[in-house]
Write a protein that holds these residues in place. Structure first.
Motif, PDB file in Angstrom:
ATOM      1  N   GLY A  49       0.767  -1.280  -0.023  1.00  0.00           N
ATOM      2  CA  GLY A  49      -0.257  -0.261   0.126  1.00  0.00           C
ATOM      3  C   GLY A  49       0.337   1.406   0.104  1.00  0.00           C
ATOM      4  N   GLY A  50       0.306   1.638  -0.915  1.00  0.00           N
ATOM      5  CA  GLY A  50       1.390   3.813  -0.952  1.00  0.00           C
ATOM      6  C   GLY A  50       2.718   2.905  -1.783  1.00  0.00           C
ATOM      7  N   MET A  51       3.268   1.972  -1.911  1.00  0.00           N
ATOM      8  CA  MET A  51       4.253   2.613  -2.236  1.00  0.00           C
ATOM      9  C   MET A  51       4.269   1.779  -4.076  1.00  0.00           C
ATOM     10  SD  MET A  51       6.191  -1.626  -0.453  1.00  0.00           S
ATOM     11  CE  MET A  51       7.280  -1.714  -1.230  1.00  0.00           C
ATOM     12  N   ASN A  52       5.671   2.312  -4.057  1.00  0.00           N
ATOM     13  CA  ASN A  52       5.738   1.802  -6.061  1.00  0.00           C
ATOM     14  C   ASN A  52       5.130   0.604  -5.802  1.00  0.00           C
ATOM     15  OD1 ASN A  52       8.067   0.829  -7.877  1.00  0.00           O
ATOM     16  ND2 ASN A  52       8.193   3.407  -8.190  1.00  0.00           N
ATOM     17  N   LYS A  53       4.667   0.475  -6.901  1.00  0.00           N
ATOM     18  CA  LYS A  53       3.911  -1.062  -7.048  1.00  0.00           C
ATOM     19  C   LYS A  53       5.519  -1.786  -7.418  1.00  0.00           C
ATOM     20  CE  LYS A  53       0.484   0.226  -6.016  1.00  0.00           C
ATOM     21  NZ  LYS A  53       0.920   1.552  -5.284  1.00  0.00           N
ATOM     22  N   THR A  54       5.798  -1.586  -8.747  1.00  0.00           N
ATOM     23  CA  THR A  54       7.641  -2.299  -9.073  1.00  0.00           C
ATOM     24  C   THR A  54       7.623  -3.084  -8.138  1.00  0.00           C
ATOM     25  OG1 THR A  54       7.358  -1.494 -11.533  1.00  0.00           O
ATOM     26  CG2 THR A  54       9.336  -2.861 -10.597  1.00  0.00           C
ATOM     27  N   GLU A  55       8.145  -1.531  -7.334  1.00  0.00           N
ATOM     28  CA  GLU A  55       9.537  -1.850  -5.836  1.00  0.00           C
ATOM     29  C   GLU A  55       8.290  -3.263  -5.350  1.00  0.00           C
ATOM     30  OE1 GLU A  55      10.280   1.396  -4.571  1.00  0.00           O
ATOM     31  OE2 GLU A  55      11.631   2.305  -5.197  1.00  0.00           O
ATOM     32  N   GLY A  56       7.155  -2.639  -4.660  1.00  0.00           N
ATOM     33  CA  GLY A  56       6.491  -3.448  -4.080  1.00  0.00           C
ATOM     34  C   GLY A  56       6.341  -4.932  -4.604  1.00  0.00           C
ATOM     35  N   ILE A  57       5.903  -5.094  -5.687  1.00  0.00           N
ATOM     36  CA  ILE A  57       5.882  -6.319  -6.805  1.00  0.00           C
ATOM     37  C   ILE A  57       7.086  -7.452  -6.341  1.00  0.00           C
ATOM     38  CG2 ILE A  57       5.424  -7.936  -8.596  1.00  0.00           C
ATOM     39  CD1 ILE A  57       3.267  -5.666  -9.705  1.00  0.00           C
ATOM     40  N   ASN A  58       8.136  -6.767  -6.691  1.00  0.00           N
ATOM     41  CA  ASN A  58       9.717  -7.863  -6.305  1.00  0.00           C
ATOM     42  C   ASN A  58       9.525  -8.228  -4.829  1.00  0.00           C
ATOM     43  OD1 ASN A  58       9.915  -7.714  -9.295  1.00  0.00           O
ATOM     44  ND2 ASN A  58      10.833  -5.690  -8.838  1.00  0.00           N
TER      45      ASN A  58
END
Length: 229
Positions: A49-58
């Motif tokens: 939640g709230g994160m850069n989604k690429t970073e979060g997915i990884n």
């Protein structure tokens, strides 16, 4: 919360000022299934939640399927953005949270700048702003996305970029508003004067306070009360 001396309020988008039915987290959940990761929606939200989604997915892949190849990771992220853009283009669920537009106007009446920062990419933000009718309007003074800085939340870089844009050097003149752990941490890391958590069925008032919120509201209209003083 006393807004005297405040020059800038930085708002999160999804879950704070923009209602989109948790579509973004549903799309993350769906994309992760490509590599055999099956999570509940709340697990995804709390993790990214709230994160850069690429970073979060990884990060989620690292936690649940670390053997995933770089090629497969790229495919998961490509799936996510493709699904999300399609959903955002066709859904009727995108709308401003109650009180958002009125709050922006009230802050402007006090001479306070209004900015949005987000874990979305620029492409997604521009699509959302267009769907909301905010593109080219005087509601928002500046927006910054996680792909426009070196590191997204919880890094303070997005807030710092907004401050630099307006020539604000003192974070004690800045308020951060958001609904996730990464929003609270971003506000703390930027040393904002106030960090306002927006409680939801994902994060309670108690949880947001424990994560660093100086104030917690149930809706944006509560901030309006402060803005009118």
């Amino acid at each position: 919360m006393n807004l005297n001396g405040i020059e800038l309020v930085v708002f999160d988008m999804a879950g704070t000022t923009v209602e989109e039915g948790k579509t973004v987290y549903q799309c993350v959940k769906k994309a992760l299934e490509r590599v055999g990761i099956h999570l509940e929606l709340e697990e995804v939200f709390r993790a990214v939640g709230g994160m850069n989604k690429t970073e979060g997915i990884n990060q989620l892949i690292d936690a649940h399927a670390p053997e995933t190849s770089d090629e497969e990771r790229e495919a998961v992220n490509a799936d996510f953005f493709k699904i999300l853009i399609e959903k955002y283009e066709e859904t009727d669920e995108i709308k401003a949270f109650p009180g958002a537009v009125e709050l922006f106007a009230e802050l402007h009446n006090r001479g306070i700048k209004v900015a949005l920062d987000t874990g979305y990419s620029r492409e997604i933000v521009d699509l959302l702003l267009k769907r909301l009718g905010w593109t080219g309007s005087d509601l928002i003074d500046f927006t910054v996305t996680s792909d426009e800085v070196e590191s997204g939340r919880p890094s303070p870089e997005m807030i710092q970029k907004i401050m630099a844009h307006f020539g604000i050097t003192d974070a004690q003149r800045v308020v951060k508003v958001g609904d996730t752990q990464s929003d609270m941490e971003e506000g703390l890391n930027a040393q904002c004067k106030y960090i306002v958590g927006v409680a939801s069925n994902m994060y309670s008032r108690e949880e947001l306070t424990a994560l660093g919120a100086t104030h917690v509201v149930s809706n944006l209209m509560e901030i309006m009360d402060y803005a009118k003083v």
